[in-house]
Design a protein around this motif. Structure first.
Motif, short mmCIF file in Angstrom:
data_model
loop_
_atom_site.label_atom_id
_atom_site.label_comp_id
_atom_site.label_asym_id
_atom_site.label_seq_id
_atom_site.Cartn_x
_atom_site.Cartn_y
_atom_site.Cartn_z
N GLY A 235 -10.30 22.48 -7.48
CA GLY A 235 -10.98 22.88 -8.68
C GLY A 235 -11.55 24.46 -8.76
N GLY A 236 -10.89 25.06 -7.60
CA GLY A 236 -11.39 26.52 -7.45
C GLY A 236 -10.31 27.56 -7.47
N GLN A 237 -9.27 27.15 -7.85
CA GLN A 237 -8.03 27.81 -7.69
C GLN A 237 -8.08 28.92 -8.55
OE1 GLN A 237 -4.27 25.99 -8.64
NE2 GLN A 237 -2.76 27.25 -7.67
N THR A 238 -7.62 30.28 -8.22
CA THR A 238 -7.70 31.30 -8.82
C THR A 238 -6.11 31.55 -9.23
OG1 THR A 238 -9.52 32.17 -8.10
CG2 THR A 238 -8.17 33.86 -8.92
N PRO A 239 -5.38 31.78 -10.53
CA PRO A 239 -4.21 31.79 -10.91
C PRO A 239 -3.90 33.09 -10.34
CG PRO A 239 -5.37 31.18 -12.77
CD PRO A 239 -6.37 31.25 -11.75
N SER B 146 -3.44 34.19 -7.27
CA SER B 146 -3.98 34.56 -6.15
C SER B 146 -3.08 34.72 -4.93
CB SER B 146 -5.13 33.64 -5.70
OG SER B 146 -4.44 32.42 -5.35
N GLY B 147 -1.84 33.97 -5.14
CA GLY B 147 -0.87 33.88 -4.18
C GLY B 147 -1.11 32.71 -3.12
N LEU B 148 -2.09 32.00 -3.28
CA LEU B 148 -2.32 30.87 -2.18
C LEU B 148 -1.52 29.68 -2.67
CD1 LEU B 148 -6.26 31.27 -1.62
CD2 LEU B 148 -4.44 31.87 -0.03
N PRO B 149 -1.32 28.74 -1.81
CA PRO B 149 -0.31 27.62 -2.33
C PRO B 149 -1.46 26.75 -3.20
CG PRO B 149 -0.88 27.69 0.12
CD PRO B 149 -1.19 28.99 -0.51
N ASN B 150 -0.67 26.02 -4.05
CA ASN B 150 -1.75 24.90 -4.80
C ASN B 150 -2.51 24.03 -3.84
OD1 ASN B 150 -0.65 26.17 -7.09
ND2 ASN B 150 1.23 24.59 -7.13
N PRO B 151 -3.63 23.61 -4.15
CA PRO B 151 -4.69 22.65 -3.52
C PRO B 151 -3.74 21.02 -3.50
CG PRO B 151 -5.55 23.12 -5.44
CD PRO B 151 -4.35 24.07 -5.35
N PRO B 152 -4.09 20.39 -2.82
CA PRO B 152 -3.25 19.00 -2.72
C PRO B 152 -3.73 18.10 -4.16
CG PRO B 152 -4.41 19.26 -0.65
CD PRO B 152 -4.84 20.31 -1.50
N ALA B 153 -2.82 17.43 -4.43
CA ALA B 153 -2.89 16.76 -5.75
C ALA B 153 -2.26 15.55 -5.78
CB ALA B 153 -2.43 17.56 -7.09
N PRO B 154 -2.53 14.47 -6.18
CA PRO B 154 -1.68 13.39 -6.25
C PRO B 154 -0.57 13.44 -6.75
CG PRO B 154 -3.99 12.70 -7.10
CD PRO B 154 -3.92 14.09 -6.90
N GLY B 155 0.62 13.15 -6.07
CA GLY B 155 1.93 13.29 -6.43
C GLY B 155 2.66 14.58 -6.51
N GLY B 156 1.77 15.48 -6.07
CA GLY B 156 2.19 16.79 -6.11
C GLY B 156 1.69 17.46 -5.41
N GLY B 157 1.31 16.96 -4.08
CA GLY B 157 1.23 17.72 -2.81
C GLY B 157 2.08 18.62 -2.17
N VAL B 158 1.80 19.65 -1.41
CA VAL B 158 2.95 20.45 -0.75
C VAL B 158 3.53 19.61 0.25
CG1 VAL B 158 3.39 22.77 0.45
CG2 VAL B 158 1.73 22.56 -1.59
N VAL B 159 4.77 19.54 0.16
CA VAL B 159 5.66 18.68 1.34
C VAL B 159 6.17 20.00 2.46
CG1 VAL B 159 7.56 17.16 1.53
CG2 VAL B 159 6.07 17.00 -0.40
N ASN B 160 5.85 19.94 3.49
CA ASN B 160 6.32 20.67 4.49
C ASN B 160 7.21 20.03 5.75
OD1 ASN B 160 4.66 22.93 3.51
ND2 ASN B 160 2.84 22.14 4.46
N GLY B 161 7.56 18.87 5.56
CA GLY B 161 8.28 18.03 6.48
C GLY B 161 9.67 17.66 6.19
N SER B 162 10.13 16.91 6.99
CA SER B 162 11.51 16.46 6.64
C SER B 162 11.98 15.05 7.66
CB SER B 162 12.50 17.39 6.87
OG SER B 162 12.77 17.83 8.22
#
Length: 290
Positions: free
Chosen positions: A189-193, A195-211
């Motif tokens: 809820g505090g993301q600054t467009p 900013s270069g930071l990755p998006n915060p977690p979101a249902p179905g849209g979280g950042v996937v870093n594994g394999s």
């Protein structure tokens, strides 16, 4: 061990402190019993023990609220702790003393055990008008079973910090307490467009870093064994990944006659031949990790 108990009525607006002995007790349990519901007779019968509302309690560490506790049951536990380390240390030292008696000459072993002071300092109460409630304490004091020296904790151990509600602190933040190195995303809820930071977690849209990965074991040409983790490079955590083995082409056995095989990855029904091959291959079930 010595056991103690106490029970008394709670006032409608009350603060009840933990005594010195209670804060250093090996085990402590505090409960609240409602003796009169007054006119507050609502009962939610969906619960095995019906649920009402009688007020609030707050478990405190000095000026800091540790837990806000709605008082909703006729008999309700408010706090419990058990100092597991005390029992482990006591058993270890007593056992060392017992073993010392088996030597000739006997070994005299002196032991001590240090109490733990809990951070909790009081429980605050605010009851609804007409509610009559009793608070019940049961605690076990720290006493040695084999005459070990029982020591009090350091005076600063378990004591709450000083609050500061006067204004912003002028002290600088320590250099190693910046952002979380394990999650560099901003607060939800505090993301600054931009900013270069990755998006915060979101249902179905979280950042996937594994394999998806597997561990394969097999034998070399000279029949020495090996084991290695294989990364399938499939990053979708929701996909189904399985494996199969096929003969390596061209195929010839190793020095011990073991067959040459190649690993096949099957993801969402699609097969892909890998470059992983060896003699008498085996593989573990697929697992997802970074």
């Amino acid at each position: 061990m010595a056991f103690f108990d106490a029970q008394f009525q709670v006032q409608p607006d009350d603060v009840i402190a933990f005594s010195v002995g209670q804060r250093t007790a090996v085990e402590m349990q505090v409960g609240l019993s409602i003796a009169n519901e007054g006119t507050w007779l609502y009962r939610n019968l969906k619960h095995p023990r019906y649920k009402n509302f009688y007020g609030y309690a707050q478990l405190m560490s000095g000026a800091f609220v540790v837990e806000d506790i709605p008082l909703t049951f006729l008999n309700q536990e408010l706090v419990h702790w058990r100092d597991i380390a005390w029992g482990i240390n006591e058993t270890t030292v007593c056992l060392a003393k017992l073993l010392g008696t088996g030597f000739s000459p006997q070994l005299v072993i002196a032991g001590f055990n240090v109490k733990t002071r809990q951070r909790f300092t009081s429980i605050r109460f605010r009851l609804l008008p007409g509610i009559v409630a009793n608070v019940t304490y049961v605690w076990e004091s720290a006493q040695s079973e084999c005459n070990n020296e029982v020591r009090e904790p350091d005076e600063k151990q378990g004591q709450p910090p000083l609050p500061n509600n006067a204004g912003g602190s002028p002290s600088s933040r320590p250099g190693d307490q910046g952002g979380d190195p394990f999650d560099s995303s901003p607060n939800d809820g505090g993301q600054t467009p931009g900013s270069g930071l990755p998006n915060p977690p979101a249902p179905g849209g979280g950042v996937v870093n594994g394999s998806w990965k597997t561990v394969i074991t097999g034998f070399r040409q000279d029949d020495t064994s090996y084991s290695v983790e294989l990364d399938t490079e499939i990053r979708d955590p929701n996909i189904v990944v399985t494996f199969d083995l096929i003969p390596t082409v061209p195929s010839s056995p190793n020095d011990a006659g073991k067959p040459n095989q190649t690993l096949v990855i099957i993801a969402a029904g699609n097969a892909r031949v890998t470059g992983a091959n060896g003699f008498s291959l085996q593989y573990s079930p697929a697992y997802y990790s970074q």
